[in-house]
Write an enzyme that holds these catalytic residues in place. Structure first.
Site, mmCIF file in Angstrom:
data_model
loop_
_atom_site.group_PDB
_atom_site.id
_atom_site.type_symbol
_atom_site.label_atom_id
_atom_site.label_comp_id
_atom_site.label_asym_id
_atom_site.label_seq_id
_atom_site.Cartn_x
_atom_site.Cartn_y
_atom_site.Cartn_z
ATOM 1 N N ALA A 64 0.860 -1.179 0.000
ATOM 2 C CA ALA A 64 0.000 0.000 0.000
ATOM 3 C C ALA A 64 0.898 1.231 0.000
ATOM 4 O O ALA A 64 2.057 1.154 0.402
ATOM 5 C CB ALA A 64 -0.880 -0.014 1.237
ATOM 6 N N GLY A 109 0.471 -5.018 0.937
ATOM 7 C CA GLY A 109 -0.797 -5.014 0.198
ATOM 8 C C GLY A 109 -0.658 -5.572 -1.214
ATOM 9 O O GLY A 109 -1.625 -6.112 -1.767
ATOM 10 N N GLU A 112 -0.862 -9.175 -0.759
ATOM 11 C CA GLU A 112 -2.256 -9.501 -0.394
ATOM 12 C C GLU A 112 -3.146 -9.509 -1.638
ATOM 13 O O GLU A 112 -4.020 -10.362 -1.772
ATOM 14 C CB GLU A 112 -2.772 -8.494 0.640
ATOM 15 C CG GLU A 112 -2.080 -8.685 1.986
ATOM 16 C CD GLU A 112 -2.486 -7.634 3.005
ATOM 17 O OE1 GLU A 112 -2.210 -6.445 2.768
ATOM 18 O OE2 GLU A 112 -3.086 -8.001 4.021
ATOM 19 N N GLU A 132 4.834 -5.191 7.039
ATOM 20 C CA GLU A 132 3.985 -4.315 7.861
ATOM 21 C C GLU A 132 4.511 -4.114 9.279
ATOM 22 O O GLU A 132 4.454 -3.006 9.809
ATOM 23 C CB GLU A 132 2.546 -4.867 7.932
ATOM 24 C CG GLU A 132 1.732 -4.651 6.668
ATOM 25 C CD GLU A 132 1.908 -5.749 5.631
ATOM 26 O OE1 GLU A 132 2.846 -6.583 5.788
ATOM 27 O OE2 GLU A 132 1.127 -5.782 4.681
HETATM 28 N N1 DAK Z 1 4.603 3.278 -0.688
HETATM 29 C C1 DAK Z 1 4.998 4.474 -1.168
HETATM 30 N N2 DAK Z 1 6.148 4.646 -1.844
HETATM 31 C C2 DAK Z 1 6.919 3.565 -2.035
HETATM 32 C C3 DAK Z 1 6.559 2.274 -1.553
HETATM 33 C C4 DAK Z 1 5.336 2.160 -0.847
HETATM 34 N N3 DAK Z 1 4.892 1.000 -0.385
HETATM 35 N N4 DAK Z 1 7.538 1.407 -1.886
HETATM 36 C C5 DAK Z 1 8.465 2.119 -2.561
HETATM 37 N N5 DAK Z 1 8.091 3.405 -2.653
HETATM 38 C C6 DAK Z 1 8.800 4.501 -3.308
HETATM 39 C C7 DAK Z 1 10.035 4.891 -2.490
HETATM 40 O O1 DAK Z 1 9.677 5.750 -1.413
HETATM 41 C C8 DAK Z 1 10.856 5.594 -3.570
HETATM 42 O O2 DAK Z 1 10.306 6.871 -3.769
HETATM 43 P P1 DAK Z 1 11.270 8.186 -3.873
HETATM 44 O O3 DAK Z 1 12.116 8.167 -2.659
HETATM 45 O O4 DAK Z 1 12.021 7.918 -5.173
HETATM 46 O O5 DAK Z 1 10.292 9.303 -3.967
HETATM 47 C C9 DAK Z 1 10.546 4.763 -4.819
HETATM 48 O O6 DAK Z 1 9.325 4.069 -4.558
HETATM 49 C C10 DAK Z 1 11.632 3.733 -5.141
HETATM 50 O O7 DAK Z 1 11.828 2.954 -3.957
HETATM 51 P P2 DAK Z 1 13.284 2.730 -3.320
HETATM 52 O O8 DAK Z 1 14.206 3.858 -3.660
HETATM 53 O O9 DAK Z 1 13.068 2.400 -1.891
HETATM 54 O O10 DAK Z 1 13.758 1.441 -4.151
HETATM 55 P P3 DAK Z 1 14.707 0.251 -3.662
HETATM 56 O O11 DAK Z 1 14.958 -0.564 -4.892
HETATM 57 O O12 DAK Z 1 15.872 0.769 -2.883
HETATM 58 O O13 DAK Z 1 13.815 -0.595 -2.630
HETATM 59 C C11 DAK Z 1 11.778 -1.696 -1.867
HETATM 60 C C12 DAK Z 1 12.637 -1.228 -3.070
HETATM 61 C C13 DAK Z 1 10.447 -2.178 -2.461
HETATM 62 C C14 DAK Z 1 12.474 -2.835 -1.130
HETATM 63 C C15 DAK Z 1 11.587 -0.489 -0.896
HETATM 64 O O14 DAK Z 1 11.072 0.621 -1.650
HETATM 65 C C16 DAK Z 1 10.626 -0.780 0.212
HETATM 66 O O15 DAK Z 1 11.000 -1.357 1.236
HETATM 67 N N6 DAK Z 1 9.385 -0.304 0.059
HETATM 68 C C17 DAK Z 1 8.392 -0.341 1.100
HETATM 69 C C18 DAK Z 1 7.806 -1.719 1.271
HETATM 70 C C19 DAK Z 1 6.721 -1.673 2.267
HETATM 71 O O16 DAK Z 1 6.948 -1.463 3.479
HETATM 72 N N7 DAK Z 1 5.497 -1.784 1.776
HETATM 73 C C20 DAK Z 1 4.295 -1.443 2.530
HETATM 74 C C21 DAK Z 1 3.887 -2.569 3.416
HETATM 75 S S1 DAK Z 1 2.526 -2.076 4.399
HETATM 76 C C22 DAK Z 1 -4.668 -0.499 4.504
HETATM 77 C C23 DAK Z 1 -4.707 -1.868 4.352
HETATM 78 C C24 DAK Z 1 -3.570 -2.556 4.054
HETATM 79 C C25 DAK Z 1 -2.384 -1.914 3.945
HETATM 80 C C26 DAK Z 1 -2.371 -0.563 4.075
HETATM 81 C C27 DAK Z 1 -3.485 0.148 4.341
HETATM 82 N N8 DAK Z 1 -5.785 0.245 4.846
HETATM 83 C C28 DAK Z 1 -6.951 -0.410 5.033
HETATM 84 C C29 DAK Z 1 -5.720 1.640 4.979
HETATM 85 C C30 DAK Z 1 -1.191 -2.614 3.658
HETATM 86 C C31 DAK Z 1 -0.033 -2.128 4.136
HETATM 87 C C32 DAK Z 1 1.209 -2.406 3.460
HETATM 88 O O17 DAK Z 1 1.277 -2.817 2.333
#
Ligand code: DAK
Length: 256
Positions: A64, A109, A112, A132
């Site tokens: 997400a 997400g 998921e 998460e």
């Molecule tokens: N959200 C927003 N931006 C993201 C992102 C994300 N999930 N993942 C990557 N980006 C953005 C980075 O911030 C970066 O943006 P800039 O800094 O260039 O502006 C760009 O994409 C490139 O990412 P990286 O520079 O980090 O690239 P790397 O190759 O170094 O790393 C990575 C790739 C995928 C390992 C890393 O970006 C990463 O760890 N990303 C976050 C993964 C993560 O934590 N995902 C979210 C999990 S929580 C909900 C229900 C469910 C959910 C949410 C809400 N509601 C009901 C409201 C679910 C929650 C989740 O999914």
């Protein structure tokens, strides 16, 4: 919706998440649009199946969109989680086969969404994760339920609690993905499977999907929505999300 490409060919709908610069991170309008693009084929007899994939070669969807989290209230989180649950459950129960073609990161997400599809095909460079808890959250779109169901409780515990990633080979070994292929063969493999299924009885396919899905319970989904929303407004999640956005390590220690 610029962030989603929808193309119909050879009797199949290919839905592509198209935010490669943000690793195809999913926001609420995008999730809604994916749901609508699926539902629009429900009564279309010319479409036999759906492929969901991500643009570029880095990500299916890296979760997400974390950058939208700081604005969410507990009410927003419940509403969004519930809406997301409904959309993902509709995909899971869709009467035509839906395959996730995973070309890189499938995180949070994003994973998921992939798990709500009926099958998953991955490229050799695909990486899977439930990050998460690093943000002080838990999976909020059915992940606590569907992952345990797909790979077993022990491995789901390990995977969700550590937030460690696994590669495509491990995902295949655990039964999370149906097949691992080279990136050039990804969509072709999904198409091949869907074309095989298209030769079978459509009514039988819809009933098979419905019955295979009956083993997933509603109680766990409800509990997940409530936990997710409570966590979203906790100090620990505020810290975890801020740390991601500010590109630093979170400090959860003193926060309740
Ligand atoms: N959200 C927003 N931006 C993201 C992102 C994300 N999930 N993942 C990557 N980006 C953005 C980075 O911030 C970066 O943006 P800039 O800094 O260039 O502006 C760009 O994409 C490139 O990412 P990286 O520079 O980090 O690239 P790397 O190759 O170094 O790393 C990575 C790739 C995928 C390992 C890393 O970006 C990463 O760890 N990303 C976050 C993964 C993560 O934590 N995902 C979210 C999990 S929580 C909900 C229900 C469910 C959910 C949410 C809400 N509601 C009901 C409201 C679910 C929650 C989740 O999914």
């Amino acid at each position: 919706m610029n962030d989603l490409t929808v193309k119909d060919e050879k009797g199949l709908r290919v839905i592509t998440i198209n935010r490669p610069k943000a690793m195809n991170a999913l926001n609420a309008p995008l999730i809604r649009a994916i749901g609508e693009a699926c539902q629009a084929t429900k009564d279309d007899a010319t479409i036999h199946g759906i492929i969901i994939t991500g643009a570029g070669d880095k990500a299916f969807a890296a979760g997400a969109d974390i950058k939208g989290f700081p604005e969410l209230s507990q009410e927003d989180a419940i509403q969004l989680s519930r809406e997301g649950h409904e959309i993902f459950t509709d995909i899971e129960n869709f009467p035509k086969p839906v395959i996730a073609a995973i070309n890189g990161y499938a995180l949070g997400g994003g994973l998921e969404l992939a798990m709500s599809c009926h099958m998953r095909i991955a490229t050799e460079n695909a990486m899977f994760g439930m990050p998460e808890v690093k943000l002080g959250l838990i999976p909020g779109y059915g992940g606590t339920q569907r992952l345990a169901h797909l790979i077993g409780k022990a491995k789901a515990m390990e995977f969700i609690l550590t937030a460690n990633m696994m590669d495509a080979r491990e995902a295949y070994r655990l039964g999370l993905v149906n097949e691992v292929v080279g990136s050039e063969a990804l969509v072709a493999k999904a198409e091949e499977l869907l074309q095989t299924i298209a030769k079978r009885g459509p009514l039988a396919i819809s009933h098979a999907i419905k019955n295979i899905n009956l083993s997933v319970t509603d109680q766990g989904f409800e509990s997940e929505i409530s936990s997710f929303a409570k966590l979203m407004v906790s100090d620990q999640a505020r810290e975890g999300v801020a740390a991601f956005i500010e590109k630093r390590k979170p400090d959860f220690k003193k926060l309740s």
